[in-house]
Design a protein around this motif. Sequence first.
Motif, PDB file in Angstrom:
ATOM      1  N   MET A 107      32.279  24.238  45.335  1.00  7.26           N
ATOM      2  CA  MET A 107      32.989  24.238  46.598  1.00  7.26           C
ATOM      3  C   MET A 107      33.043  25.901  47.112  1.00  7.26           C
ATOM      4  O   MET A 107      33.291  26.745  46.246  1.00  7.26           O
ATOM      5  CB  MET A 107      34.236  23.767  46.420  1.00  7.26           C
ATOM      6  N   LEU A 108      32.654  25.960  48.431  1.00  8.96           N
ATOM      7  CA  LEU A 108      32.825  27.282  48.951  1.00  8.96           C
ATOM      8  C   LEU A 108      34.330  27.572  49.262  1.00  8.96           C
ATOM      9  O   LEU A 108      34.976  26.920  50.045  1.00  8.96           O
ATOM     10  CB  LEU A 108      31.772  27.419  50.181  1.00  8.96           C
ATOM     11  N   HIS A 109      34.797  28.811  49.000  1.00 11.65           N
ATOM     12  CA  HIS A 109      36.023  28.886  49.411  1.00 11.65           C
ATOM     13  C   HIS A 109      36.220  30.064  50.598  1.00 11.65           C
ATOM     14  O   HIS A 109      35.374  30.829  50.317  1.00 11.65           O
ATOM     15  CB  HIS A 109      36.917  29.497  48.007  1.00 11.65           C
ATOM     16  N   ASP A 110      37.323  30.161  51.309  1.00 10.72           N
ATOM     17  CA  ASP A 110      37.348  31.353  52.259  1.00 10.72           C
ATOM     18  C   ASP A 110      37.513  32.512  51.527  1.00 10.72           C
ATOM     19  O   ASP A 110      36.909  33.637  52.224  1.00 10.72           O
ATOM     20  CB  ASP A 110      38.521  30.946  53.295  1.00 10.72           C
ATOM     21  N   LEU A 111      38.557  32.682  50.725  1.00 13.14           N
ATOM     22  CA  LEU A 111      38.635  33.682  49.705  1.00 13.14           C
ATOM     23  C   LEU A 111      38.763  33.505  48.227  1.00 13.14           C
ATOM     24  O   LEU A 111      39.294  32.454  47.943  1.00 13.14           O
ATOM     25  CB  LEU A 111      40.109  34.277  50.183  1.00 13.14           C
ATOM     26  N   GLU A 112      37.998  34.269  47.558  1.00 12.31           N
ATOM     27  CA  GLU A 112      38.202  34.262  45.986  1.00 12.31           C
ATOM     28  C   GLU A 112      38.218  35.531  45.644  1.00 12.31           C
ATOM     29  O   GLU A 112      37.590  36.509  45.902  1.00 12.31           O
ATOM     30  CB  GLU A 112      36.932  33.540  45.600  1.00 12.31           C
ATOM     31  N   LEU A 113      39.381  35.768  44.743  1.00  9.05           N
ATOM     32  CA  LEU A 113      39.751  37.101  44.044  1.00  9.05           C
ATOM     33  C   LEU A 113      39.228  36.798  42.607  1.00  9.05           C
ATOM     34  O   LEU A 113      39.794  35.842  41.766  1.00  9.05           O
ATOM     35  CB  LEU A 113      41.034  37.662  44.236  1.00  9.05           C
ATOM     36  N   ILE A 114      38.554  37.592  41.935  1.00  8.84           N
ATOM     37  CA  ILE A 114      37.928  37.370  40.771  1.00  8.84           C
ATOM     38  C   ILE A 114      38.340  38.550  39.936  1.00  8.84           C
ATOM     39  O   ILE A 114      37.827  39.899  40.001  1.00  8.84           O
ATOM     40  CB  ILE A 114      36.590  37.080  40.425  1.00  8.84           C
ATOM     41  N   GLN A 115      39.288  38.474  39.045  1.00  8.60           N
ATOM     42  CA  GLN A 115      39.949  39.645  38.006  1.00  8.60           C
ATOM     43  C   GLN A 115      39.986  40.975  38.954  1.00  8.60           C
ATOM     44  O   GLN A 115      39.725  41.933  38.277  1.00  8.60           O
ATOM     45  CB  GLN A 115      38.711  39.725  36.901  1.00  8.60           C
ATOM     46  N   VAL A 116      40.529  40.857  39.946  1.00 10.69           N
ATOM     47  CA  VAL A 116      40.739  41.943  40.830  1.00 10.69           C
ATOM     48  C   VAL A 116      41.883  42.971  40.229  1.00 10.69           C
ATOM     49  O   VAL A 116      43.052  42.291  39.977  1.00 10.69           O
ATOM     50  CB  VAL A 116      41.059  41.660  42.298  1.00 10.69           C
ATOM     51  N   GLY A 117      41.410  44.361  40.012  1.00 11.15           N
ATOM     52  CA  GLY A 117      42.536  44.997  39.789  1.00 11.15           C
ATOM     53  C   GLY A 117      42.378  46.483  40.469  1.00 11.15           C
ATOM     54  O   GLY A 117      41.509  46.644  41.188  1.00 11.15           O
ATOM     55  N   LYS A 118      43.618  47.210  40.571  1.00  8.84           N
ATOM     56  CA  LYS A 118      43.595  48.700  41.295  1.00  8.84           C
ATOM     57  C   LYS A 118      44.313  49.418  40.298  1.00  8.84           C
ATOM     58  O   LYS A 118      45.605  49.337  39.995  1.00  8.84           O
ATOM     59  CB  LYS A 118      44.280  48.535  42.430  1.00  8.84           C
ATOM     60  N   THR A 119      43.696  50.456  39.818  1.00  6.16           N
ATOM     61  CA  THR A 119      44.204  51.617  38.946  1.00  6.16           C
ATOM     62  C   THR A 119      44.052  52.809  39.724  1.00  6.16           C
ATOM     63  O   THR A 119      43.178  53.362  40.007  1.00  6.16           O
ATOM     64  CB  THR A 119      43.586  51.753  37.740  1.00  6.16           C
ATOM     65  N   TYR A 120      45.293  53.498  40.019  1.00  8.83           N
ATOM     66  CA  TYR A 120      45.283  54.986  40.653  1.00  8.83           C
ATOM     67  C   TYR A 120      44.765  55.916  39.930  1.00  8.83           C
ATOM     68  O   TYR A 120      44.739  55.857  38.647  1.00  8.83           O
ATOM     69  CB  TYR A 120      46.508  55.238  41.458  1.00  8.83           C
ATOM     70  N   ALA A 121      44.327  57.113  40.345  1.00 12.97           N
ATOM     71  CA  ALA A 121      43.803  58.166  39.648  1.00 12.97           C
ATOM     72  C   ALA A 121      44.598  58.732  38.573  1.00 12.97           C
ATOM     73  O   ALA A 121      43.992  59.289  37.931  1.00 12.97           O
ATOM     74  CB  ALA A 121      43.651  59.353  40.566  1.00 12.97           C
ATOM     75  N   ASP A 122      45.789  58.607  38.693  1.00 16.17           N
ATOM     76  CA  ASP A 122      46.958  59.108  37.586  1.00 16.17           C
ATOM     77  C   ASP A 122      47.072  58.211  36.539  1.00 16.17           C
ATOM     78  O   ASP A 122      47.772  58.171  35.795  1.00 16.17           O
ATOM     79  CB  ASP A 122      48.208  59.335  38.326  1.00 16.17           C
ATOM     80  N   GLY A 123      46.342  57.008  36.597  1.00 16.21           N
ATOM     81  CA  GLY A 123      46.342  55.699  35.540  1.00 16.21           C
ATOM     82  C   GLY A 123      47.228  54.977  35.774  1.00 16.21           C
ATOM     83  O   GLY A 123      47.329  53.965  34.915  1.00 16.21           O
ATOM     84  N   THR A 124      48.034  54.893  36.874  1.00 12.74           N
ATOM     85  CA  THR A 124      48.855  53.801  37.224  1.00 12.74           C
ATOM     86  C   THR A 124      48.451  52.454  37.781  1.00 12.74           C
ATOM     87  O   THR A 124      47.429  52.731  38.606  1.00 12.74           O
ATOM     88  CB  THR A 124      49.820  54.329  38.448  1.00 12.74           C
ATOM     89  N   LYS A 125      48.807  51.477  37.153  1.00  8.74           N
ATOM     90  CA  LYS A 125      47.944  50.084  37.435  1.00  8.74           C
ATOM     91  C   LYS A 125      48.848  49.500  38.221  1.00  8.74           C
ATOM     92  O   LYS A 125      50.047  49.323  38.184  1.00  8.74           O
ATOM     93  CB  LYS A 125      47.996  49.158  36.314  1.00  8.74           C
TER      94      LYS A 125
END
Length: 350
Positions: free
Chosen positions: A1-19
Amino acid sequence: MLHDLELIQVGKTYADGTKAVSDFNLKVGQGEFVAFLGPSGCGKSTTLRMIAGFEDITEGEILIKGQNVSHTPPEKRPTSMIFQNYALFPHMTVRQNIGFGLDVKGLPKAERDRKVERILDMFGLTDFADRKADRLSGGQRQRIALARGLVVEPDILLLDEPLGALDANLRRIIQNELKLLQRELGITFVFVTHAQSEALGLSDRVVVMSNGLVEQISAPKDLYLRPQTPFVADFIGNNTVIEGRARAAGLIDTAYGPIAGVGGEGASVAVIPAEAFRLAPSGAPDEIRLPGTVTFRQLVGAAGHFRVRLSDGREVKVETHSETPEARSTRPGDTITLGVDPRSVTLIAA
């Protein structure tokens, strides 16, 4: 099934190591209205900005209609974003503000004008089309921002607390308009808010976040009645959370005696919504009974709000209909026994 939006194990870590966001997984169907809900700093707006392309992701993938847009610039994504401050150009008229995105796309003037006029009419802005945007009310500016976001016909409309600057009455009006509009257009909406009433009242599903993590993804009713984590139980609604020790599937031992509920093996926490308490037992043989003393009573319209102090001094919130005999007769200082149907109790892991 095709989804309009799919996030797969998305993460954001800043330069100072903050998740900021960790291991975010989500699939959104075509025409779905999804809300990101959580306290300030939980990562919901960061996630929205990653979907829009205004924030780089450091892990995972973002797919829109099956296409990987993880590193596609914002202007190349089939999304449109509406901010809390609307981000309108004060020197432009309403018509110019709405048409700005079409100008950026380089649409021929005739097609541009046709699209702008149609959406001006849809949002009831035709009479104000030639006024400067900064001379209009908050509600009118909100409609301009929505019109500008939708005129480019995005696959997904992203809304970052778009109602936060409105007063309570206008907020309710725009909420109703927003839901009707979304149903009419069939466009997928992803909506960030810290207001529970907005998330539960507008969306098809709610994503509850805490400290950059997804706590639960559920339909509003399931989220309210069947929390899956202690954070959600504490954050959503007016729940009483009672810790205990697992005895068997659907049963835990607590300081108030055994409490049965809906839950699997190993659950040791009982979650009881304020609406699940009765001010008097019903007499059912499996009913949970909690003796206590009434400390607060307030009847407002059809709603009755009570607080009851249990045997160990803990106070629980009780919400019931104000016209029941028990609600009319119960007063602060009364000793009562609360009744709870085990089917309304959710048992979760600690």
